[in-house]
Design a protein around this motif. Structure first.
Motif, mmCIF file in Angstrom:
data_model
loop_
_atom_site.group_PDB
_atom_site.id
_atom_site.type_symbol
_atom_site.label_atom_id
_atom_site.label_comp_id
_atom_site.label_asym_id
_atom_site.label_seq_id
_atom_site.Cartn_x
_atom_site.Cartn_y
_atom_site.Cartn_z
ATOM 1 N N LYS A 331 0.818 -1.209 0.000
ATOM 2 C CA LYS A 331 0.000 0.000 0.000
ATOM 3 C C LYS A 331 0.859 1.270 0.000
ATOM 4 O O LYS A 331 0.434 2.320 -0.474
ATOM 5 N N ASP A 334 1.722 4.216 -3.052
ATOM 6 C CA ASP A 334 0.820 3.817 -4.133
ATOM 7 C C ASP A 334 0.356 5.047 -4.908
ATOM 8 O O ASP A 334 0.488 6.191 -4.447
ATOM 9 N N LEU A 335 -0.204 4.825 -6.097
ATOM 10 C CA LEU A 335 -0.801 5.911 -6.867
ATOM 11 C C LEU A 335 -2.115 6.337 -6.220
ATOM 12 O O LEU A 335 -2.791 5.540 -5.570
ATOM 13 N N SER A 336 -2.469 7.588 -6.430
ATOM 14 C CA SER A 336 -3.755 8.091 -5.952
ATOM 15 C C SER A 336 -4.479 8.750 -7.116
ATOM 16 O O SER A 336 -3.925 8.900 -8.213
ATOM 17 N N GLY A 337 -5.726 9.138 -6.887
ATOM 18 C CA GLY A 337 -6.506 9.771 -7.932
ATOM 19 C C GLY A 337 -5.927 11.092 -8.401
ATOM 20 O O GLY A 337 -6.249 11.574 -9.483
ATOM 21 N N ARG A 338 -5.057 11.682 -7.591
ATOM 22 C CA ARG A 338 -4.446 12.954 -7.952
ATOM 23 C C ARG A 338 -3.043 12.802 -8.541
ATOM 24 O O ARG A 338 -2.367 13.805 -8.802
ATOM 25 N N SER A 339 -2.620 11.587 -8.752
ATOM 26 C CA SER A 339 -1.293 11.363 -9.319
ATOM 27 C C SER A 339 -1.209 11.956 -10.723
ATOM 28 O O SER A 339 -2.192 11.963 -11.481
ATOM 29 N N GLU A 362 -6.276 4.584 -13.556
ATOM 30 C CA GLU A 362 -5.149 3.743 -13.174
ATOM 31 C C GLU A 362 -5.167 2.415 -13.929
ATOM 32 O O GLU A 362 -6.206 1.768 -14.053
#
Length: 561
Positions: A331, A334-339, A362
């Motif tokens: 975890k 990790d990538l997030s929605g704002r990446s 993603e």
């Protein structure tokens, strides 16, 4: 530079230049790969600033030379290529079973005239089926319509509408008597749901595997055959253009779309492994003993799983595919929605590489082939910090790039099939498969033709011209490649045999009137005292309405129940 957290030290591997065929280190068995013996579980995702190690891959060693297995310096006509899939023995089996089915229906009380089908006439029937894929009409009857707006002269020159329809009605792929025996086993383990298509199914499948050997990049995917029939193994797939139909799992060559292996999905069976339908489908399609080792298999998220990839690797097969989710992945970081667009995260678990990439959404990939990042970029239209949309280059993982490149093989095969689709409306499920097997045979024949032309430095026929040539050769035995001895002449019509004469039912025109079959077909119930002495059907024979002549000109074989 930060390194992936691991309790065990990974073996150091040296990357060496390689060609598309010879990979990394020679004489390496999949079972000898050091990473297959490592159970590393990273605790966080890494980014492209962390260098990934070059994977050590087995040699590409196919059992046969990839490509067409035909004589490369020989010339094959479209008909000769088609007959590799619909062999003479296959056609004779269909003809024999169709005649047996027609005889069975006659004995059951079906009132129609049937002349035994021959091999030559069956080829003519197939020619018209393929012709109807080239020239579209609303219904089969329109091809023989006398209206000026239709006026298709070609079908009339091959056979009458009635004969075409009669063959379609009685078409049968398996032995009717054996089919009855199989139907008695319904509800037991001995019942074969696909028995009706087995003879043609097995012959076409065997031919697909025999005459071509896949190149290194292959793929597996589903194919839907449209139907409205009510039958147990019809399936629904929301993400396919054809929503309802019979599902086939297909293994195809990525470069040309050749269908090498396939099977009809019947649903869950007693032989299921318990690891999912995707796992079972891939393992059934991937015959590594016939294919060889070092193949690179691409698939979508329906099939992809770490368990599958590791089992494939034990057989020397590499794999890459999209992944829905993996609960065992870390975890942290990790990538997030704002990446940012183009952001990449990766980690390894043994020989498996997991990559996350931010595009419109993603993307999660799993691969036993690739290195995490090799500096590749892709052009995307993105909004900058000033709010202006611009085209710019963003990083892309090699897994995503290769997946996009090699995953189009089944789509290519489907597009070749759908463009001149020959599927006709029928309520009989086994006839639907007959038309689809015809499609597979034609498309694979076209691909073999293209492969041979490439090997001989010739310009191949384009798709439409190939089909037109095939139709012409099927319809005219004298120009075909089939030996004359294997083709018999089409049966003469009753009018040519001079055995059909008008007779009265009674002693004169006032006795024994019956409904005319031609008038009945047109929706009218007109009684006539006259019948055909050979066909044994009532027919009008008056100056204003000569149904007797029309019946014998069209050689009508409608079912009269």
């Amino acid at each position: 530079m930060p390194q992936p957290a691991s309790t065990k030290e990974k073996p150091k591997l040296v990357a060496t230049p390689y060609s598309p065929i010879q990979t990394r280190v020679k004489s390496v068995s999949a079972l000898d790969l050091p990473w297959t013996k490592v159970d590393s579980k990273p605790d966080k995702w890494l980014d492209i600033t962390n260098e990934d190690e070059e994977p050590l891959l087995p040699d590409f060693s196919p059992k046969r030379p990839p490509g067409s297995q035909l004589t490369t310096d020989a010339t094959y006509t479209p008909l000769q290529l088609f007959q590799l899939f619909f062999t003479n023995s296959t056609v004779k089996t269909i003809v024999r079973n169709t005649n047996s089915n027609a005889e069975k229906r006659v004995k059951a009380g079906k009132k129609f005239v049937w002349v035994p089908l021959t091999v030559a006439e069956f080829y003519s029937y197939v020619a018209l089926v393929l012709y109807m894929g080239l020239v579209k009409a609303k219904s089969v009857a329109d091809y023989w319509a006398r209206k000026r707006m239709y006026n298709f002269s070609y079908p009339q020159s091959i056979m009458s509408r009635a004969r075409f329809q009669a063959i379609s009605w009685n078409l049968h792929l398996c032995d009717p008597q054996e089919d009855e025996e199989n139907n008695k086993k319904k509800g037991t383990t001995g019942y074969d749901r696909l028995f009706k298509i087995k003879p043609l199914y097995t012959d076409v499948l065997s031919a697909c595997r025999k005459h071509f050997h896949p190149n290194r990049e292959i793929l597996v995917d589903e194919r839907m055959v449209a139907t409205k029939a009510r039958i147990g193994f019809k399936r629904y797939m929301d993400d396919k253009p054809t929503k309802w139909g019979y599902k086939l799992f297909v293994l195809a060559d990525s470069s040309c779309g050749y269908t090498w292996n396939f099977f009809v999905y019947e649903g869950k069976t007693s032989t299921s492994s318990g690891k999912g339908a995707g796992y079972d489908s891939v393992m059934r399609l991937m015959d590594h003993k016939v294919l060889g080792k070092g193949y690179r298999l691409y698939m979508d998220n329906f099939y992809t799983s770490p368990t599958l990839f590791l089992d494939l690797l034990q057989n020397g097969i590499l794999a890459c595919g999209t992944l829905r989710h993996a609960s065992s992945l870390p975890k942290a970081n990790d990538l997030s929605g704002r990446s940012e667009l183009g952001s990449i995260r990766w980690c390894r678990q043994g020989p498996l590489l997991f990559v996350k990439w931010m595009e419109a959404r993603e993307v999660l990939m799993c691969s036993s082939i690739h290195k995490a990042f090799t500096g590749d970029t892709v052009s995307r239209n993105a909004k900058g910090s000033d709010g202006v949309w611009r085209t710019r280059l963003i990083p892309v993982p090699t897994t995503v790039k290769d997946y996009s490149k090699y995953m189009g093989g089944v789509d290519l095969s489907d597009s070749l099939t759908e463009h001149y689709n020959i599927l006709q409306k029928t309520t009989k499920w086994y006839k639907t498969f007959f038309f689809h097997f015809l499609d597979i045979a034609v498309v694979n024949s076209l691909i073999l033709h293209q492969e041979l032309a490439k090997a001989q430095n010739k310009v191949p026929l384009y798709h439409k011209l190939f089909r037109e040539t095939l139709v012409s050769e099927l319809a005219h035995p004298s120009t075909s490649a089939t030996p004359v001895s294997t083709r018999s002449s089409p049966p003469a019509s009753p009018a040519q045999t001079e055995r059909c004469y008008p007779e009265y039912f009674g002693s004169d025109a006032t006795h024994g009137r019956r409904v005319c079959v031609m008038c009945k077909i047109q929706g009218n119930k007109v009684k006539t005292p006259i019948y055909c002495s050979h066909c044994k059907v009532a027919l009008c024979f008056v100056s204003s309405r000569n149904c007797f002549k029309k019946w014998h000109m069209d050689y009508h074989l409608e079912d009269l129940e």
